[in-house]
Design an enzyme around this catalytic site. Structure first.
Site, short mmCIF file in Angstrom:
data_model
loop_
_atom_site.label_atom_id
_atom_site.label_comp_id
_atom_site.label_asym_id
_atom_site.label_seq_id
_atom_site.Cartn_x
_atom_site.Cartn_y
_atom_site.Cartn_z
CD GLU A 265 -17.67 -31.98 43.04
OE1 GLU A 265 -18.57 -31.60 42.21
OE2 GLU A 265 -17.44 -33.00 43.63
CB CYS A 302 -20.62 -34.77 42.13
SG CYS A 302 -19.52 -35.41 43.32
P1 NAP Z 1 -25.93 -25.93 48.50
O1 NAP Z 1 -27.23 -25.30 48.41
O2 NAP Z 1 -25.07 -25.48 47.68
O3 NAP Z 1 -25.44 -25.83 49.83
C1 NAP Z 1 -24.15 -26.29 50.25
C2 NAP Z 1 -23.57 -25.51 51.29
O4 NAP Z 1 -23.19 -23.96 51.19
C3 NAP Z 1 -24.49 -25.30 52.73
O5 NAP Z 1 -23.72 -25.40 53.76
C4 NAP Z 1 -25.16 -23.94 52.28
O6 NAP Z 1 -25.57 -23.29 53.46
C5 NAP Z 1 -24.14 -23.16 51.66
N1 NAP Z 1 -24.49 -22.16 50.90
C6 NAP Z 1 -25.14 -22.26 49.66
N2 NAP Z 1 -25.70 -21.07 49.22
C7 NAP Z 1 -24.87 -20.37 49.92
C8 NAP Z 1 -24.52 -18.90 49.82
N3 NAP Z 1 -25.03 -18.12 48.79
N4 NAP Z 1 -23.80 -18.13 50.73
C9 NAP Z 1 -22.84 -18.94 51.68
N5 NAP Z 1 -23.49 -20.20 51.83
C10 NAP Z 1 -24.00 -20.88 50.97
O7 NAP Z 1 -25.90 -27.56 48.22
P2 NAP Z 1 -26.81 -28.76 49.01
O8 NAP Z 1 -27.67 -28.23 50.14
O9 NAP Z 1 -25.84 -29.85 49.25
O10 NAP Z 1 -27.73 -29.21 47.97
C11 NAP Z 1 -28.60 -28.34 46.94
C12 NAP Z 1 -28.18 -28.75 45.43
O11 NAP Z 1 -26.91 -28.70 45.31
C13 NAP Z 1 -28.95 -30.07 45.10
O12 NAP Z 1 -29.99 -30.29 44.83
C14 NAP Z 1 -27.65 -30.25 43.80
O13 NAP Z 1 -28.33 -29.71 42.85
C15 NAP Z 1 -26.61 -29.68 44.30
N6 NAP Z 1 -25.50 -30.46 44.89
C16 NAP Z 1 -24.50 -30.77 44.30
C17 NAP Z 1 -23.60 -31.61 44.65
C18 NAP Z 1 -22.27 -32.19 43.63
O14 NAP Z 1 -21.79 -32.96 44.24
N7 NAP Z 1 -22.13 -31.40 42.82
C19 NAP Z 1 -23.53 -32.11 45.87
C20 NAP Z 1 -24.32 -31.75 46.64
C21 NAP Z 1 -25.74 -31.09 46.31
P3 NAP Z 1 -27.36 -23.67 54.05
O15 NAP Z 1 -27.13 -24.57 55.25
O16 NAP Z 1 -27.65 -22.40 54.48
O17 NAP Z 1 -28.08 -24.32 52.87
#
Ligand code: NAP
Length: 530
Positions: A265, A302
């Protein structure tokens, strides 16, 4: 309960061997005790092996046992008491009422799935009994049911430290399906993750399930997360987060020798269409409700209304003025972590510098305020500029929205056609007004997972009828929801048993129907025995 900074692998609390880190309080920017540890890829392998060892027992455990386990998870989470609430507040910057609400939602989800398991409808049992005398060929006895896929990896979401994290919707639905779960915890709330994992470990023990049914691993996504998704024993993945993170996992899963489904998502703009009569009648009231929705949880949902579309008119000017006045009074709020705050302010800067975009209003400044704060923002752009510039469809994860002003209905419809898949779409209409916008509503409905009338998309009910998903890129698989009881279908696959001896059949397929579940027997829906 004490936070130890350890990982949960095969029922044991073990120090991670890949280095240490600390949680950070986003309201102060200060580190929180204690020091925590990260998993190595070797430790990931141990956890995956334990999940694989538990999978067969858990898949075949009775529905009653699975329901008992889900309810025990909820009880043990509640038993953590205030220590869980306090730690989650410190790690997320979210207020007490929100965290308590999320805890109730988390336990509610677990209990809902316990009821779903007991009802047995998710098994979708279909039985076609043998027709030995059929001509020209006899029919064999065929019995169909859904069964667990196997070990599932769940990525805890940053923006729901309880309800979409360690024991959140993905975990609850995977457990309900009969799948062991390996959680890659989010580094934004590691202490909260450990406390919840302690509760789940107790529930595993209390209900006599094998220890590998649940594990918690902390560490970097690229190392721990990738190792989990690549492990051959893993059969599916649940993820909520960024588009980049979600797509990296989809790619990884598709490149495995055995590709597996990844249910991501990945965010949404959640377009809100304001129809002309509605604005004429109530521009000011709807502006107030819009600002409240936009600022809920500092916009970190989201389903945040990140896009508004309307046809130019004096009433639209009234809406913009009222929204701007209301937004200017919004205090800057603490965001979940420094990375999210930076991504938000960079996102707003990037959108506001695009051709034709005008910053209409901002909330109160956060200068002088401690912590990682986000300021509410409203921008406007013409439909022509919006349609010409795909950059304007980037999500700003925070309390910002872009209002698209359209010359007429045709332009409004073209702007909607320029949108990719969304979690939600909303129409605000006066009584009887929708009838004149039939085609527009149909176009919007083809781009969303949930279509709302005269409401706002924030606040996702956990129930049987919810769809929280949508066409790509809102979700990687548009056929499934990640919230609500239908989320269980992501982690099931059908199996057909042909000419199977009655005494060896699982209870759900036996002639006597000992579980009294609904089944499709020779084409008829019934709970009767055969
Ligand atoms: P994220 O950066 O996508 O990270 C979510 C999880 O996925 C974390 O555990 C992260 O690990 C892991 N991950 C990220 N990239 C990866 C990769 N290339 N390979 C393997 N695992 C990976 O999301 P976030 O930290 O929650 O927030 C960052 C941004 O995501 C926000 O600024 C926002 O734009 C978006 N977001 C969207 C929603 C939504 O509901 N759609 C919710 C939250 C966030 P790490 O611990 O290493 O970071």
């Amino acid at each position: 309960m004490k936070i130890t900074g350890k990982l949960l692998i095969n029922g044991q609390w073990i120090d991670g061997q890949a280095g240490t880190y600390q949680a950070v309080n986003p309201a102060t920017g200060e580190s929180i005790e204690p020091v925590l540890s990260k998993a190595t890829t070797g430790q990931v392998k141990d956890a995956v092996a334990a999940a694989e060892a538990a999978a067969s027992f858990f898949r075949r455990a009775s529905l009653e046992k699975r329901a008992e386990f889900l309810r025990a998870c909820a009880e043990e989470i509640m038993a953590l008491g205030d220590s869980l609430v306090e730690r989650a507040m410190a790690e997320s910057g979210l207020p007490k009422a929100r965290i308590e609400g999320e805890r109730a939602r988390t336990c509610g989800q677990l209990n809902l799935f316990a009821d779903v398991v007991e009802a047995g409808d998710f098994l979708d049992v279909r039985i076609d009994t043998a027709l030995p005398d059929r001509q020209p060929l006899p029919r064999p006895d065929l019995r169909y049911m859904n069964q667990a896929l196997g070990p599932v990896v769940v990525f805890g979401a940053s923006n729901f430290p309880l309800a979409f994290s360690v024991a959140g919707g993905d975990t609850a639905s995977a457990f309900a399906a009969g799948c062991p779960v390996l959680v890659k915890g989010h580094s934004s709330h590691p202490g909260t993750s450990e406390l919840v994992a302690q509760a789940l470990a107790k529930a595993v023990k209390k209900t006599g399930l094998p220890a590998g049914v649940f594990s918690l691993l902390m560490g970097s996504g690229r190392e721990v997360g990738s190792a989990l998704v690549s492990a051959p024993e893993v059969k599916a993945v649940g993820f909520t987060g960024s588009f980049g993170g979600g797509m990296a996992l989809v790619k990884l899963a598709n490149e495995r020798p055995e590709p597996i489904p990844v249910f991501t998502e990945m965010g949404s703009l959640n377009p809100v269409v304001m129809l002309p009569k509605l604005l004429e009648n109530s521009a000011e009231q709807v502006a107030e409700a819009f600002v409240a929705s936009l600022n809920m949880g500092v916009g970190q949902f989201c389903t945040n209304p990140g896009l508004v579309l309307a046809i130019e008119s004096p009433a639209l000017e009234r809406f913009i003025d009222a929204t701007s006045a209301c937004l200017a009074k919004q205090p800057a709020g603490v965001m979940l972590n420094e990375g999210i705050q930076q991504a938000y302010s960079n996102g707003v800067a990037a959108i506001s510098s695009q051709p034709g975009v005008v910053k209409q209003a901002v909330g109160e400044s956060h200068e002088g305020k401690s912590g990682f704060c986000g300021q509410s923002t409203l921008m406007t752009v013409s439909a022509v500029d919006f349609i010409a510039n795909p950059e304007l469809t980037e999500e700003m994860f925070g309390p910002a929205s872009l209002l698209i002003t359209c010359k007429d209905l045709e332009e409004l419809q073209k702007a909607i056609c320029a949108l990719r898949g969304q979690l939600t779409g909303t129409i605000h209409a006066a009584d009887g007004e929708m009838a004149d916008y039939d085609e527009l509503i149909d176009v919007l409905s083809q781009r969303v997972g949930r279509l709302l009338i005269n409401g706002f998309p924030t606040g996702v009910e956990v129930c049987h009828a919810m769809v929280h998903g949508g066409p790509f890129p809102a979700a990687s698989d548009t056929r499934f929801t990640s919230v609500g009881s239908a989320a269980i279908y992501r982690f099931l696959r059908p199996i057909c048993l042909q000419n199977y001896p009655q005494e060896l059949l699982p209870e759900q397929l036996q002639n006597s129907n000992p579980l009294s579940i609904w089944r499709l027997v020779n084409g008829e829906r019934t709970t009767k025995a055969i």
